[in-house]
Write a protein that holds these residues in place. Structure first.
Motif, PDB file in Angstrom:
ATOM      1  N   VAL A   3       0.806  -1.216   0.000  1.00 45.16           N
ATOM      2  CA  VAL A   3       0.000   0.000   0.000  1.00 45.16           C
ATOM      3  C   VAL A   3       0.838   1.265   0.000  1.00 45.16           C
ATOM      4  O   VAL A   3       0.308   2.356  -0.083  1.00 45.16           O
ATOM      5  N   PRO A   8      -2.295  10.021  -1.082  1.00 48.42           N
ATOM      6  CA  PRO A   8      -3.412  10.415  -0.228  1.00 48.42           C
ATOM      7  C   PRO A   8      -4.533  11.033  -1.071  1.00 48.42           C
ATOM      8  O   PRO A   8      -4.270  11.762  -2.027  1.00 48.42           O
ATOM      9  N   SER A   9      -5.738  10.719  -0.721  1.00 48.43           N
ATOM     10  CA  SER A   9      -6.853  11.290  -1.465  1.00 48.43           C
ATOM     11  C   SER A   9      -7.215  12.656  -0.876  1.00 48.43           C
ATOM     12  O   SER A   9      -7.176  12.848   0.331  1.00 48.43           O
ATOM     13  N   ALA A  11      -9.913  15.296   0.060  1.00 50.41           N
ATOM     14  CA  ALA A  11     -11.366  15.338   0.229  1.00 50.41           C
ATOM     15  C   ALA A  11     -11.927  16.561  -0.480  1.00 50.41           C
ATOM     16  O   ALA A  11     -11.394  17.657  -0.330  1.00 50.41           O
ATOM     17  N   ILE A  14     -14.538  21.105   0.573  1.00 45.88           N
ATOM     18  CA  ILE A  14     -14.371  21.757   1.873  1.00 45.88           C
ATOM     19  C   ILE A  14     -14.026  23.214   1.593  1.00 45.88           C
ATOM     20  O   ILE A  14     -13.101  23.484   0.836  1.00 45.88           O
ATOM     21  N   ARG A  18     -11.896  26.578   5.901  1.00 49.48           N
ATOM     22  CA  ARG A  18     -12.041  25.600   6.954  1.00 49.48           C
ATOM     23  C   ARG A  18     -11.125  24.417   6.749  1.00 49.48           C
ATOM     24  O   ARG A  18     -11.092  23.492   7.552  1.00 49.48           O
ATOM     25  N   ASN A  19     -10.370  24.425   5.652  1.00 45.82           N
ATOM     26  CA  ASN A  19      -9.524  23.288   5.332  1.00 45.82           C
ATOM     27  C   ASN A  19      -8.182  23.416   6.060  1.00 45.82           C
ATOM     28  O   ASN A  19      -7.496  24.431   5.923  1.00 45.82           O
ATOM     29  N   VAL A  20      -7.832  22.393   6.858  1.00 47.05           N
ATOM     30  CA  VAL A  20      -6.569  22.452   7.613  1.00 47.05           C
ATOM     31  C   VAL A  20      -5.387  22.716   6.706  1.00 47.05           C
ATOM     32  O   VAL A  20      -4.412  23.332   7.119  1.00 47.05           O
ATOM     33  N   ASN A  21      -5.464  22.213   5.474  1.00 45.65           N
ATOM     34  CA  ASN A  21      -4.316  22.374   4.589  1.00 45.65           C
ATOM     35  C   ASN A  21      -4.167  23.802   4.095  1.00 45.65           C
ATOM     36  O   ASN A  21      -3.063  24.253   3.814  1.00 45.65           O
TER      37      ASN A  21
ATOM     38  N   ASN C  27      -4.484   4.195   6.796  1.00 43.88           N
ATOM     39  CA  ASN C  27      -3.029   4.089   6.719  1.00 43.88           C
ATOM     40  C   ASN C  27      -2.414   5.359   7.242  1.00 43.88           C
ATOM     41  O   ASN C  27      -2.919   6.462   6.994  1.00 43.88           O
ATOM     42  N   TRP C  29       1.553   7.202   8.219  1.00 39.97           N
ATOM     43  CA  TRP C  29       3.015   7.155   8.257  1.00 39.97           C
ATOM     44  C   TRP C  29       3.533   8.239   9.188  1.00 39.97           C
ATOM     45  O   TRP C  29       2.993   9.354   9.209  1.00 39.97           O
ATOM     46  N   HIS C  34       5.810   3.354   8.436  1.00 39.70           N
ATOM     47  CA  HIS C  34       4.415   3.028   8.199  1.00 39.70           C
ATOM     48  C   HIS C  34       3.817   2.511   9.514  1.00 39.70           C
ATOM     49  O   HIS C  34       3.953   1.342   9.838  1.00 39.70           O
ATOM     50  N   ARG C  37      -1.392   0.184   9.138  1.00 42.09           N
ATOM     51  CA  ARG C  37      -1.453  -0.398   7.801  1.00 42.09           C
ATOM     52  C   ARG C  37      -2.820  -1.023   7.572  1.00 42.09           C
ATOM     53  O   ARG C  37      -3.169  -2.009   8.232  1.00 42.09           O
ATOM     54  N   ASP C  38      -3.570  -0.435   6.674  1.00 45.02           N
ATOM     55  CA  ASP C  38      -4.854  -0.990   6.247  1.00 45.02           C
ATOM     56  C   ASP C  38      -5.721  -1.415   7.430  1.00 45.02           C
ATOM     57  O   ASP C  38      -6.114  -2.572   7.543  1.00 45.02           O
ATOM     58  N   ARG C  64      -5.702   7.597  18.733  1.00 44.12           N
ATOM     59  CA  ARG C  64      -5.440   9.037  18.605  1.00 44.12           C
ATOM     60  C   ARG C  64      -5.852   9.557  17.237  1.00 44.12           C
ATOM     61  O   ARG C  64      -6.089  10.754  17.073  1.00 44.12           O
ATOM     62  N   LEU C  69      -6.049  13.544  16.963  1.00 44.95           N
ATOM     63  CA  LEU C  69      -4.810  14.044  17.556  1.00 44.95           C
ATOM     64  C   LEU C  69      -3.656  13.689  16.641  1.00 44.95           C
ATOM     65  O   LEU C  69      -2.612  14.338  16.646  1.00 44.95           O
ATOM     66  N   GLU C  70      -3.838  12.612  15.904  1.00 45.02           N
ATOM     67  CA  GLU C  70      -2.887  12.276  14.841  1.00 45.02           C
ATOM     68  C   GLU C  70      -3.633  12.371  13.518  1.00 45.02           C
ATOM     69  O   GLU C  70      -4.790  11.954  13.421  1.00 45.02           O
ATOM     70  N   GLN C  73      -3.133   9.620   6.741  1.00 47.31           N
ATOM     71  CA  GLN C  73      -2.872   9.991   5.353  1.00 47.31           C
ATOM     72  C   GLN C  73      -3.842   9.317   4.379  1.00 47.31           C
ATOM     73  O   GLN C  73      -4.099   9.831   3.305  1.00 47.31           O
ATOM     74  N   GLU C  74      -4.324   8.126   4.744  1.00 47.89           N
ATOM     75  CA  GLU C  74      -5.199   7.404   3.814  1.00 47.89           C
ATOM     76  C   GLU C  74      -6.348   6.792   4.574  1.00 47.89           C
ATOM     77  O   GLU C  74      -6.227   6.462   5.752  1.00 47.89           O
ATOM     78  N   THR C  85     -12.185  14.819   7.892  1.00 49.53           N
ATOM     79  CA  THR C  85     -11.493  15.250   6.678  1.00 49.53           C
ATOM     80  C   THR C  85     -10.588  16.398   7.049  1.00 49.53           C
ATOM     81  O   THR C  85     -10.273  16.606   8.220  1.00 49.53           O
ATOM     82  N   ASP C  86     -10.170  17.161   6.047  1.00 51.99           N
ATOM     83  CA  ASP C  86      -9.352  18.331   6.333  1.00 51.99           C
ATOM     84  C   ASP C  86     -10.194  19.497   6.834  1.00 51.99           C
ATOM     85  O   ASP C  86      -9.673  20.579   7.077  1.00 51.99           O
ATOM     86  N   ASP C  87     -11.500  19.248   6.993  1.00 56.10           N
ATOM     87  CA  ASP C  87     -12.377  20.342   7.421  1.00 56.10           C
ATOM     88  C   ASP C  87     -12.256  20.556   8.926  1.00 56.10           C
ATOM     89  O   ASP C  87     -12.501  19.665   9.724  1.00 56.10           O
ATOM     90  N   GLN C 232      -0.727  -3.427  12.327  1.00 50.64           N
ATOM     91  CA  GLN C 232      -1.834  -4.127  11.692  1.00 50.64           C
ATOM     92  C   GLN C 232      -2.722  -4.758  12.751  1.00 50.64           C
ATOM     93  O   GLN C 232      -2.272  -5.055  13.854  1.00 50.64           O
TER      94      GLN C 232
END
Lengths: 606, 405, 259
Positions: A3, A8-9, A11, A14, A18-21, C27, C29, C34, C37-38, C64, C69-70, C73-74, C85-87, C232
């Protein structure tokens, strides 16, 4: 893992605020925009202001003539030199005071820190008072205190300096002491020095390896250092063997002014031309068979008190002459008034007195004239020297100076013929050397071969130092204040460092049977050093930065010179930039050292 | 049979005054010699200083110029204005001291200041008729403040705002509002000086506090642009000495604002330089505190749903600031001493007044000069305040050290 | 588990329940490392999931990630219908609805116990002070230390501190509680008092994910146990399954060490 290469996808949908990035980027863009706007406004304003006031905004003035007199110059400098050189002198002067200051402050600081931990209560208390007192009084007050309240008024004047053991002179002009200077032969010694340094490096590496393999403790440093000293010493001897003088070395000496210049006659015309370079630190001997000096007694105020009837010739020491005779310029008048001479320092310093109590010697109080209740001022004295011979090491500018003698017998001849200008004794020997008993002034100046280094001794002509290393009172005041102030901080750090080494460490070492000194040197000291070194280095930086308080002592270091330069040129912005850059450079240099030290200490820790 | 052995007094040389003296002064022949030699030295130095101070020194100029030392050329008929500001300051400190009277450090600091004010008040009552009432008022204000603090400890919450208000109102009161004459006439900044100016410049630490916190947070930011700008500012400012910044600020501020240098009083330029300089050092102190707050604190706050600003202001900063109070007090001592550097921009602060007094004709007539006396006096005053603060700093360190364990 | 079949182990919640946490293909890192994992995991409302595994196996990182808190990435993490999400708003929403208890308590040392507990309700939920304090006292009572409300954390024992931390998390009224080794930093004699509180909480029907080595706790209230190793999920099952017949060799080796 299979994998690992997936991306990374992101999203969708948004909103960006409000987007953390994107929030971070947005914040930075706004921040930078505000900062840039501010900078642009300030720069435009500054450019407008500069244009209006017609002030220089570039560095082109750095090359023009500075015309700034600087008392202490580590490298040759005259007021005719350009601004950049004046600033360079300032920078070097900063280093000069910081370098010496750091060493002295460390020594005193360690002593005070150890005193703070002494078992003797009195000693401990003195150290505590020292530290608390000095840390809590502004450095500015301390500098001015040392400068205007101690060093300027208390030491004697330059024309009567205190001579300390070892040919060190102290007066209100400053301190002067003998110093070793490199001569023209120094180059021949350099290869040996390089070899000596290499010997230390290789020797230490070798001894370290030995120490690791050896069954017993091996002293790493003594042998390589001994070898290095031997190599350097041998090299010095070898380099000194060649007793020839450099080609064309000559001296242009004017006997009646008592000064000369050592130079290399490059064009070989036997005359010192403008293209002939001066030769610094050449060793010379000036010999004069017979000559005369005159002086008058004075009543002067010195160190808060009045000194009466004193006379001061240029400082001539016993070793300089075969014989010296001091007599009254007008023996008849002196005899009539009953004047006698008492030497405080034969033959150059003394007082004139009347032996009123008849004990045949000077008694304090006898230097006062009972008729006027002041001293016997203005009594002329003549010193006649025979067999004057003095080793003089030329100064950095090739100058050789000796007292300005007059032909022996001139003074009396002048008395006999007052119509001829009696003051012509200086520099116009021929005019008065008409009588038979006048011995013409002839000097024999010899240039001597020298080793790689030459010891330059201090002479005191009348009111200045010649030769040796000369430190102005400004430098001393600033140095004293900086050293004492910083040593209080270092003392406290050292105390804290030693105390911070856990008591258990000492107890463990003692329990293992190590002696008290072994416990300190093998267990406590290495650990204390690790705690102490970083803050002490930052104290060194503080000392260096604090040297910018030099205007209070009138010492010409970087900041002082820069303020003068700014004042003369009006180049505010360039001078400010130069100053900031210089201090940043110093700070970064210290930070660099600190990082190396921290890295080394971190290694030790593992 | 078991019997309790009754305790016996320690043999001589272990306990008691005699034992202490023996251990600390005469434990061995070498130590005894050391004690004697240093003792003679101390007695000699101490005696000569005392004798000099009592008989040889001429303190007349110090005594005669107390007003110059205090306020420089601030008009004599307007002295009530600086004194009112001082009274307000003492009242605010009084509230702090009263509210925190169980904290012996705060209390001790307050009473030291009151003792100083009381001492001057007594002198004023005896010798200075013109400021008698004023000094008594300052003393009263301190005590009233203390009483208020005792009665209403909750007032402490408003103190930060009170200090800001004090800063602004105090400035306007000192400067005045109306031109010409009258009680509130304008006193130009060039007439300010003496210890008053030293204190005014010292207040530069107040605005440097929020600035320093902002810089510290910026330096710890994850956003590179903010981080590098803040780091750059901090390091550049800290890299050069204050005296250089005072000089540079006095040159460049008028250029930056494209205004005539005369429009910007030297006090203002020095104040800006001192504030920014102090902010950079404050930032480093605060950063030290921020690093000392464990990561778990932030995580716990975030896990509870607190936002970034809330986490910083409610959780991280209070802990960080508490940890660095001793360092901040240390910085305050440094700044207090460093205000003496404003001589470089021509300000007549407490230190500089000394030079002015030393060059008065009356001073020059004194045989042997009065510089030694003047500088000793100035050093003593600086020492009193700086040393008192450093004692407080040490107590704080001790208290915090005990608290964390 | 075979090395040639990378198909991940799925730890799906039992059918029939209402899933409150859904993690799909997670996932993560740390730099090049890594850590997760999945991961596929879902948790039903009211379920108690115990996560075990050797240190460094990623179990703490996993929970976390659930309250962000963490950052992962996937993959998807959905908590109570809100996807992480990133929101920023979603992240805040999720954190409000999940409570977390840390190994090192992480009480705020400059605030009293009561202030520790009421801080978030007042500032985040915008409750009135009196309301927040009332709820706080209720939960303090529940964790058995009502008398300590006005003390500072430094004045409490470790067990008491951890119970305050639980009360602090509960006062926010979370839908999910995350426990990150809550008893690892405690002295053996006070572990019991914290576990008691947790057991009571589980029996009241709180949804809990607990990273712990306390197998007694797992046996008593755990609905499912997840064994993780090397980032895992290695094995999933009921507590009984783990104690009586673990399937994987790694699981057996691990259990033999801690039991």
């Amino acid at each position: 893992m299979a994998v690992a290469d997936r991306r990374p996808s992101v999203a969708p949908r948004i909103p960006f605020w409000r987007n953390v990035n994107t929030i971070g980027i947005l914040a930075q863009v706004v921040f930078v925009a505000v900062i840039l706007f501010g900078v642009v406004v300030l720069v435009t304003n500054t450019l407008n202001a500069l244009g209006r006031a017609n002030l220089p905004a570039d560095f082109s003035w750095l090359g023009s003539r500075a015309g700034i007199p600087i008392a202490e110059t580590p490298i040759p400098y005259t007021p005719n030199d350009p601004y950049w050189r004046a600033l360079l002198i300032g920078f070097l002067n900063t280093l000069k005071i910081a370098g010496i200051g750091v060493v002295l402050a460390s020594l005193i600081g360690i002593a005070v820190g150890v005193m703070r931990l002494a078992s003797n209560w009195l000693v401990r208390s003195i150290a505590t008072v020292y530290i608390e007192l000095l840390r809590n009084i502004p450095l500015a007050v301390q500098i001015v205190f040392w400068y205007t309240a101690v060093l300027l008024p208390i030491p004697p004047r330059i024309n009567n300096p205190v001579e300390l053991p070892g040919g060190v002179y102290l007066s209100n002009v400053g301190l002067a002491f003998p110093f070793l200077y490199p001569t023209y032969r120094f180059g021949a010694w350099i290869p040996f020095l390089v070899v000596a340094v290499a010997a230390v490096v290789i020797g230490v590496l070798w001894r370290r390896r030995l120490a690791r393999r050896s069954e017993r403790p091996v002293r790493v440093w003594p042998l390589p250092l001994l070898a290095a000293v031997a190599i350097a010493g041998g090299g010095y001897y070898v380099a000194s063997l060649d007793r020839t003088l450099p080609d064309g070395l000559a001296i242009d000496f004017t006997i009646d002014r008592g000064r000369g210049v050592v130079y290399r006659d490059v064009d070989g015309d036997g005359v010192r031309g403008p293209r002939d370079p001066v030769m610094p630190f050449a060793s010379t001997i000036v010999r004069i068979a017979e000559a005369e000096l005159t002086a008058s007694t004075q009543n002067i105020t010195e160190s808060g008190g009045v000194v009466r009837s004193t006379f001061r010739f240029p400082m001539i020491l016993g070793r300089d002459v075969e014989q010296a005779v001091v007599a009254f310029g007008d023996p008849d008048e002196a005899a009539e008034r009953g004047l006698e001479i008492h030497f405080t320092r034969f033959p150059s310093r003394g007082v004139v007195f009347v032996d009123r109590d008849g004990d045949g010697a000077f008694t304090p109080g006898e230097e006062i004239d009972p008729a006027t209740l002041t001293g016997f001022g203005g009594v002329r004295l003549v010193m006649t020297v025979f067999g004057y011979e003095r080793h003089i090491v030329a100064d950095r500018d090739g100058q050789v100076r000796t007292p300005a003698f007059s032909p022996s017998g001139t003074v009396r001849s002048a008395e006999v013929a007052p119509a001829e200008n009696p003051f012509s004794v200086f520099g116009a020997a021929a005019a008065t050397a008409t009588r038979d008993d006048v011995v013409p002034l002839v000097a024999d100046v010899e240039l001597r071969p020298a080793g790689p280094l030459v010891l330059s001794r201090v002479h005191v002509p009348v009111s200045s130092y010649e030769g040796g290393m000369r430190l102005t009172v400004n430098y001393l005041a600033l140095l004293l204040a900086l050293v004492i102030y910083t040593s209080a901080f270092i003392g406290e750090i050292v105390r804290g460092g030693i105390q911070a080494v856990a008591k258990g460490q000492r107890e463990a070492a003692l329990a293992l049977g190590l002696s008290a000194s072994q416990t300190f040197s093998l267990v406590v000291f290495p650990q204390a050093l690790r705690i102490v070194l970083p803050p002490v280095i930052s104290q060194y930086l503080n000392l260096t930065k604090n040297s910018s308080l030099a205007p209070l002592a009138g010492y010409g270091e970087l900041f002082v010179i820069a303020t003068i330069v700014q004042n003369q040129t009006g180049a505010s912005v360039p001078v400010a930039l130069l100053l900031i850059a210089s201090y940043l450079f110093i700070s970064f240099a210290f930070a660099f050292v600190l990082n190396i030290v921290n890295d080394r200490l971190a290694l030790v820790e593992r | 049979m078991f019997e309790v052995i009754p305790p016996r007094p320690a043999p001589g040389g272990v306990a008691g005054v005699g034992g202490w003296i023996r251990r600390n002064l005469f434990s061995s022949p070498a130590n005894t010699l050391l004690t004697v030699v240093t003792g003679v030295f101390v007695v000699y130095v101490g005696l000569s200083v005392v004798l000099w101070a009592l008989f040889d020194a001429s303190w007349g100029q110090v005594w005669a110029n107390q007003r110059l030392f205090a306020v420089y050329r601030y008009p004599a008929d307007l002295l009530w204005r600086p004194m009112a500001v001082l009274a307000a300051m003492m009242a605010l400190i009084g509230v702090m001291g009263g509210a925190g009277r169980r904290n012996e450090i705060l209390r001790g600091l307050f009473w030291s200041l009151v003792a100083f004010v009381a001492f001057v008040t007594v002198i004023a009552l005896l010798f200075w008729p013109s400021v008698r009432v004023l000094w008594a008022g300052v003393l009263a204000a301190s005590l009233v403040g203390y009483a208020v603090g005792v009665a209403r400890p909750s007032f402490v919450r408003g103190l930060p705002w009170a200090w800001v208000a004090w800063l602004f109102l105090g400035f306007f009161l000192l400067y005045g509002v109306t031109p010409g004459s009258g009680l509130l006439r304008i006193v130009p900044a060039r007439d300010w000086g003496g210890f008053m100016l030293t204190l005014i410049l010292f207040t530069g630490i107040v605005p440097s506090f929020p600035l320093g916190i902002a810089l510290a947070l910026g330096r710890r930011s994850k956003l590179p642009a903010i981080k590098y700008v803040c780091t750059g500012f901090i390091e550049i400012v800290r890299g050069a000495p204050l005296i250089m910044w005072l000089f540079v600020a006095s040159l460049l501020l008028p250029l930056f604002l494209n205004t005539d240098p005369n429009n910007l009083p030297a006090i203002l330029r020095a104040y800006v330089a001192i504030t920014l300089f102090s902010a950079a050092y404050m930032a480093e102190n605060v950063r030290g505190g921020l690093q000392a707050v464990p990561r778990g604190q932030t995580e716990a706050a975030r896990a509870l749903g607190l936002g970034g600003w809330q986490t910083t202001s409610l959780i991280v900063l209070p802990q960080a600031l508490r940890a660095v109070i001793p360092a901040i007090v240390g910085q305050a001592i440094g700044l207090f001493k460093d205000t003496s550097l404003v001589f470089i921009v021509g300000l007549a602060d407490f230190f500089r007044v000394t030079e002015i007094v030393a060059n008065q004709p009356a001073s020059l007539q004194v045989t042997g000069g009065v510089k030694l006396e003047l500088y000793l006096y100035v050093a003593l005053i600086y020492f009193f305040f700086a040393y008192r603060m450093s004692i407080a700093s040490r107590q704080l360190e001790k208290q915090l050290g005990v608290g964390t364990r | 588990m075979s090395n040639v079949t990378p198909a991940p182990v799925r730890a799906d919640a039992p059918a029939g329940g209402q899933a409150i946490i859904t993690i799909e293909g997670l996932n993560k890192w740390f730099g090049d490392f890594h850590v997760l994992r999945d991961i596929n995991l879902s948790v039903n409302q009211g379920e108690v999931v115990v996560v075990i595994g050797p240190s460094g196996s990623g179990k703490s990182t996993l929970i976390r990630c659930i309250n962000h808190l963490e950052e992962h990435q996937e993959g998807r993490i959905v908590v109570d219908g809100t996807e992480l999400t990133d929101d920023v708003r979603n992240i805040d929403l999720v954190r409000r609805e999940t409570g977390m208890v840390f190994q090192s308590f992480n009480l705020f040392p400059h605030l009293t116990v009561l202030e520790n507990i009421t801080l978030a309700p007042i500032r985040v939920r915008k409750w009135k002070r009196t309301q927040a304090e009332e709820r706080a006292r209720f939960f303090l009572d529940k964790v058995g230390i009502p008398e300590q409300a006005l003390k500072y954390p430094g004045q409490l024992s470790g067990g008491q501190q951890q119970r305050v931390a639980i009360a602090r998390a509960l006062t926010m009224g979370p839908k999910v509680m995350l426990f990150d080794e809550p008893t690892s930093a405690l002295d053996p004699e006070v572990i019991g008092e914290v576990l008691e509180v947790m057991v009571a909480l589980a029996q009241e029907g709180m949804t809990m994910i607990v990273v712990t080595h306390e197998m007694g706790f797992a046996r008593e209230v755990g609905d499912r146990v997840i064994f993780m190793d090397a980032g895992q999920i290695v094995e999933v099952g009921s507590p009984e399954h783990f104690f009586l017949a673990p399937r994987e060799a790694r699981t057996k080796a691990f259990l033999s060490k801690i039991l």
